[in-house]
Design a protein around this motif. Structure first.
Motif, short mmCIF file in Angstrom:
data_model
loop_
_atom_site.label_atom_id
_atom_site.label_comp_id
_atom_site.label_asym_id
_atom_site.label_seq_id
_atom_site.Cartn_x
_atom_site.Cartn_y
_atom_site.Cartn_z
N PRO B 60 -3.69 -20.57 7.65
CA PRO B 60 -5.07 -20.79 8.46
C PRO B 60 -5.69 -19.28 9.03
O PRO B 60 -6.71 -19.04 8.46
N ILE B 61 -4.65 -18.55 9.44
CA ILE B 61 -5.03 -17.13 9.71
C ILE B 61 -4.38 -16.01 8.55
O ILE B 61 -4.35 -14.98 9.02
N GLY B 62 -3.87 -16.45 7.62
CA GLY B 62 -3.06 -15.70 6.86
C GLY B 62 -3.73 -14.73 5.71
O GLY B 62 -4.99 -15.18 5.46
N ALA B 63 -2.94 -14.24 5.02
CA ALA B 63 -3.67 -13.09 4.35
C ALA B 63 -3.98 -13.52 2.84
O ALA B 63 -2.83 -14.55 2.47
N GLN B 64 -4.72 -13.60 2.04
CA GLN B 64 -4.95 -13.74 0.69
C GLN B 64 -3.97 -13.15 -0.01
O GLN B 64 -3.37 -13.81 -0.97
N ALA B 65 -3.44 -11.79 0.46
CA ALA B 65 -2.50 -11.04 -0.40
C ALA B 65 -2.18 -10.05 0.57
O ALA B 65 -2.98 -9.72 1.44
N THR B 66 -1.12 -9.29 0.08
CA THR B 66 -1.01 -8.16 0.89
C THR B 66 -0.61 -6.94 -0.28
O THR B 66 -0.01 -7.16 -1.31
N ILE B 67 -1.21 -5.70 0.18
CA ILE B 67 -1.17 -4.66 -0.58
C ILE B 67 -0.23 -3.66 0.02
O ILE B 67 -0.40 -3.41 1.16
N ALA B 68 0.61 -2.90 -0.63
CA ALA B 68 1.66 -2.01 0.19
C ALA B 68 1.03 -0.67 -0.61
O ALA B 68 0.71 -0.56 -1.58
N VAL B 69 1.00 0.25 0.36
CA VAL B 69 0.60 1.64 0.27
C VAL B 69 1.65 2.52 0.33
O VAL B 69 2.49 2.36 1.32
N VAL B 70 2.16 3.30 -0.66
CA VAL B 70 3.06 4.18 -0.21
C VAL B 70 2.79 5.70 -0.71
O VAL B 70 2.22 5.86 -1.65
N ILE B 71 2.92 6.37 0.36
CA ILE B 71 2.62 8.12 0.08
C ILE B 71 3.54 8.72 -0.44
O ILE B 71 4.80 8.73 0.06
N THR B 72 3.22 9.35 -1.74
CA THR B 72 4.28 10.23 -2.27
C THR B 72 4.51 11.32 -1.67
O THR B 72 3.52 11.93 -0.83
N ARG B 73 5.55 12.26 -1.50
CA ARG B 73 5.66 13.41 -1.03
C ARG B 73 4.44 14.20 -1.69
O ARG B 73 4.48 14.42 -2.78
N PRO B 74 3.38 14.35 -1.02
CA PRO B 74 2.25 15.10 -1.70
C PRO B 74 2.48 16.86 -1.98
O PRO B 74 3.11 17.24 -1.03
N ASP B 127 1.77 -8.00 -3.19
CA ASP B 127 1.11 -8.42 -4.37
C ASP B 127 1.02 -7.36 -5.34
O ASP B 127 0.65 -7.46 -6.58
N GLY B 128 0.91 -6.09 -4.82
CA GLY B 128 0.65 -4.90 -5.64
C GLY B 128 0.89 -3.68 -4.88
O GLY B 128 0.84 -3.63 -3.34
N VAL B 129 1.34 -2.56 -5.24
CA VAL B 129 1.83 -1.37 -4.81
C VAL B 129 0.73 -0.23 -5.15
O VAL B 129 0.50 0.06 -6.34
N ILE B 130 0.04 0.56 -4.14
CA ILE B 130 -0.73 1.72 -4.14
C ILE B 130 0.12 2.84 -4.07
O ILE B 130 0.51 2.95 -2.86
N PHE B 131 0.38 3.75 -5.14
CA PHE B 131 0.92 5.01 -4.65
C PHE B 131 0.05 6.04 -4.69
O PHE B 131 -0.98 6.34 -5.58
N LEU B 132 -0.17 6.78 -3.39
CA LEU B 132 -1.27 7.69 -2.94
C LEU B 132 -0.44 8.88 -3.43
O LEU B 132 0.29 9.64 -2.93
N PHE B 151 1.73 -1.76 -10.03
CA PHE B 151 1.27 -0.72 -9.25
C PHE B 151 0.25 0.21 -9.83
O PHE B 151 -0.14 0.13 -11.23
N VAL B 152 -0.52 0.80 -8.99
CA VAL B 152 -1.57 1.76 -9.52
C VAL B 152 -1.25 2.87 -8.68
O VAL B 152 -0.89 2.91 -7.57
N VAL B 153 -1.50 4.29 -9.23
CA VAL B 153 -1.41 5.52 -8.76
C VAL B 153 -2.68 6.30 -8.36
O VAL B 153 -3.49 6.16 -9.44
N TRP B 154 -2.67 6.79 -7.31
CA TRP B 154 -4.07 7.43 -7.12
C TRP B 154 -3.73 8.66 -7.51
O TRP B 154 -2.84 9.54 -7.20
N GLY B 155 -4.93 9.30 -8.63
CA GLY B 155 -4.39 10.75 -8.99
C GLY B 155 -5.18 10.83 -10.40
O GLY B 155 -5.61 10.13 -10.88
N ALA B 156 -4.60 12.09 -10.70
CA ALA B 156 -5.46 12.67 -11.85
C ALA B 156 -4.74 11.86 -13.21
O ALA B 156 -3.67 11.35 -13.17
#
Lengths: 338, 338
Positions: B60-74, B127-132, B151-156
Motif C-alpha cells: 500500500p505505501i511501498g515502493a515500486q522499486a528501489t534504486i541503489a546509489v553507490v559513490i565510487t571513490r571519486p 532493482d538496479g545500481v547507479i555508480f556515481l 547497473f549504470v555508471v555516471w561518467g564519460a
C-alpha cells in the motif's frame, strides 16, 4: 537470472545443500551463518530469482545498519530535493551514515496522515527512521510515539511533545538575527516567512522578543507571509514596496527568502545594505557567494546529520530519546552593513 | 518488540495461522498474498523480532522499486556528499526516483576494486545500481558487465566500453567553453583541472580542439592540475601568478575550481572579467549567485537523474542498455565579459 525460478525456501535450501533454517538465516544475514555460506546462498537466490529483493545485507561489504529518511510534505518548502537546505541536510545525514558504515534509504513516501506514518513504521525494516520536517503532523507524531520509538523528527521542539526531535534553536536564532539588525540602528525591521510552519513561528517569536528588548514597536504591516522559495520572497518584497510600507531591514526565515528579497530590492533600485539590511536563516553553501554575501543564522547540517543518526543508532530499546536543540551561529557577512 | 523473539519461519507461520510458504511470500512482499495478510505478518515479524531487516516492502505505501546509489571513490573530488555537484546529482536521482514511486538507497560502500564491485552486485537486492563516477574503475566495470546488467555508471563514455554510462558530452562542453573565450578575443587561455579523471581528460581534449580551431598555440605552462576543491584551485592560480605565466582567461574543469580561481585572482588584484575571463563547468545552483556570476557549461542534474533512473527501470533483462551523452549548455553570465 541464470537458473529456473525458485519460489519456495525449501527448494532453495535443497539446491544450496543446507537446511531451510540456514537459508532463512542467510537471507536475513544472521551472524549465525558464516560469510562464505551466506554469499553462496545470496548468489543462488539471485540466480534463481528467489523473491527476496530490495535488501542490502551486511557482511563483508554490508552495512552496519540502514537509516531510512522520510521527507514529510513540507509546509512552505518545495517537496523536492532541489531545495538547497533540504538537500544539504540529506547530505549531512548521508555523510554521518557513511562515517558509521551505514546505508541510508530515502523513501518515496511523503506521509500526510497518521495512517501513513503508522504503515510506514510497521512495514519498514530500517534500523531507524528520520522524518525530515514535522510539517503539520505534530499530533500524529505524538500518537505514533505511543507505539514506536525507532524514529526521530527534524524540526522545532514543541510544548507537550512526546516524540524525539532534533532541530535548531529557532527562537534564539530569530532573536539573534533581529537583535543584530537593531544594534546596527535599524528601526523598521520586516519579517518574511510562512508563520504556519512550527519552525518559522519560533523564529518569529524570537523576532518579537528582540524587538521588545530593543524597545521597538511591532508593526503588523511589516510581517509578510512568504514560502521558502525565491519567487514568493520577491513577491513579498514587491508587496511591501507597493503598499509603501516604510522599512530599513528584513529578517528572512530562510536564505532562499533572503536571496529573493535582495533580488527584488536591487530590482526596485534600493541598495543592500545601504537602504535595507538583510539577514537570512540556514547558511546554505552559496549564502557566502551571493552579492552581497549573506549575513545569516547558520544551521550546521553536518552536525545535525551526525546528531540525527547517532540518536537512532545509540538509542536503547524502549528508552525514550531526548530531544535536542542544535545551537545556531550568527554569520556576519555583507548584506547587513555595519 | 513486544513478543518473545522468533527465529524460525515455521513458528512465525504458526503464530500467523498461515503456511510457511505464505509467510515467506508475505515477507518478500509477493503479489500472491493479499495486502491485509501481509501487513498482519509484517506486524508479527516486527513484534517478535524475526530477523528480517533493512527491507522496505512494496504494497500500500511501498515502493515500486528501489534504486541503489553507490559513490565510487571519486578522482579529484571529495568523497563526501558536501561536494555541491555530487549532492545535486543525488538530488536529481532522488527526485526522479520519487516521481516514479521508488525508494533510493545510498550505499556506504565506496568500491575501489573488482571484488568490491562484484560483491556489491551479488549481494544487493536493489532493482538496479547507479555508480556515481567511474573513477579509475574502467577495466573493472568492463569485467563486471560480463556477468551483470543491472547497473549504470555516471561518467564519460570511453572507447572499448562494454557497460552502460550516462554522462555529459564533456568534449563538446570543453570545446564550447574554450571557443567562447577565444571568440571574446582571449589568447592566453589556461586550463585548470585534474587530467587523470576520464571526464576531465575529455574536457581537456575539447579545450585543445577549440584552441586549434581558433588558431591558438598550446602552451603547457597554461595547463595546471587542480582537484575539484576550491583550495586546490586557489593554489593553482597562485602558481600561475608566481611563475609569471601570462594568461587572460581560465577554463576550469568544474564550478568549484572556477570559484576558487576567481577568489585567488581578485585577491591578487586582478579583475574578473576585466583582466581575466573565467568559465566553469557544472552549473551548480550557486554559480549564478557568485560575484561575478559564473559563466559555465551546464550539466542538467534533473535530466541526468531521470535518465539514469529510467535506464534501470525501463531496461529489458539480458538486453544491453545503450550509453548516452547528456547535452550540455553554455550559460553566459558575468565572469567572461563580452
Amino acid at each position: 537470472m541464470t537458473g529456473r525460478p525458485i519460489t519456495r525456501l525449501e527448494d532453495l535450501a535443497r539446491l544450496a545443500g543446507v537446511s531451510t533454517a540456514t537459508v532463512s538465516r542467510a537471507l536475513n544475514d544472521s551472524a549465525a551463518v558464516n560469510v562464505a555460506t551466506k554469499r553462496e546462498i545470496w548468489k543462488l537466490a539471485r540466480e534463481h530469482n528467489y523473491p527476496f529483493r530490495r535488501y542490502m545485507p551486511s557482511g563483508p561489504i554490508g552495512a552496519q545498519a540502514t537509516i531510512a529518511v522520510v521527507i514529510t510534505r513540507p509546509q512552505g518548502r518545495v517537496d523536492r530535493l532541489s531545495d538547497p537546505f533540504l538537500l544539504e541536510l540529506v547530505g549531512g545525514i548521508g555523510d554521518a551514515a557513511r562515517e558509521r558504515g551505514c546505508d541510508f534509504l530515502v523513501s518515496h513516501v511523503a506521509p500526510s496522515t497518521y495512517d501513513d506514518l503508522s504503515a510506514l513504521m510497521a512495514t519498514n525494516r530500517a534500523d531507524g527512521v528520520i522524518f525530515l520536517g514535522q510539517s503539520s503532523l505534530f499530533a500524529e507524531f505524538n500518537q505514533l510515539a505511543q507505539e514506536e520509538s525507532r524514529f526521530v523528527v527534524w524540526g522545532a521542539q514543541l510544548p507537550e511533545q512526546r516524540y524525539c526531535s532534533v532541530g535548531s534553536d529557532n527562537l534564539r536564532g530569530g532573536r539573534r538575527a533581529t537583535a543584530h539588525l537593531a544594534r546596527l540602528g535599524r528601526r523598521r525591521i520586516a519579517f518574511l516567512g510562512d508563520i504556519e510552519a512550527p519552525e518559522v513561528i519560533q523564529r518569529y517569536q524570537g523576532y518579537l522578543r528582540a524587538l521588545e528588548e530593543a524597545g521597538l514597536p511591532v508593526d503588523p504591516a511589516l510581517v509578510v507571509p512568504a514560502h521558502f522559495e525565491i519567487e514568493f520572497a520577491e513577491a513579498a518584497v514587491d508587496t511591501l514596496i507597493a503598499r509603501q510600507v516604510d522599512f530599513d531591514a528584513i529578517f528572512a526565515a530562510s536564505d532562499m527568502i533572503a536571496l529573493g528579497a535582495i533580488r527584488s530590492l536591487l530590482h526596485a533600485g534600493r541598495s543592500v545594505p545601504g537602504d535595507v539590511s538583510v539577514v537570512g536563516y540556514d547558511d546554505v553553501q552559496f549564502a557566502r557567494y551571493n552579492h552581497p554575501a549573506l549575513t545569516t543564522i547558520a544551521q550546521n547540517t553536518g552536525k545535525a546529520g551526525r546528531l540525527l543518526v547517532s540518536k537512532l543508532l545509540n538509542s536503547v530499546p524502549d528508552e525514550e530519546m531526548r530531544s535536542e536543540r542544535v545551537p545556531t551561529d550568527l554569520i556576519v557577512r555583507e548584506s547587513c552593513g555595519g
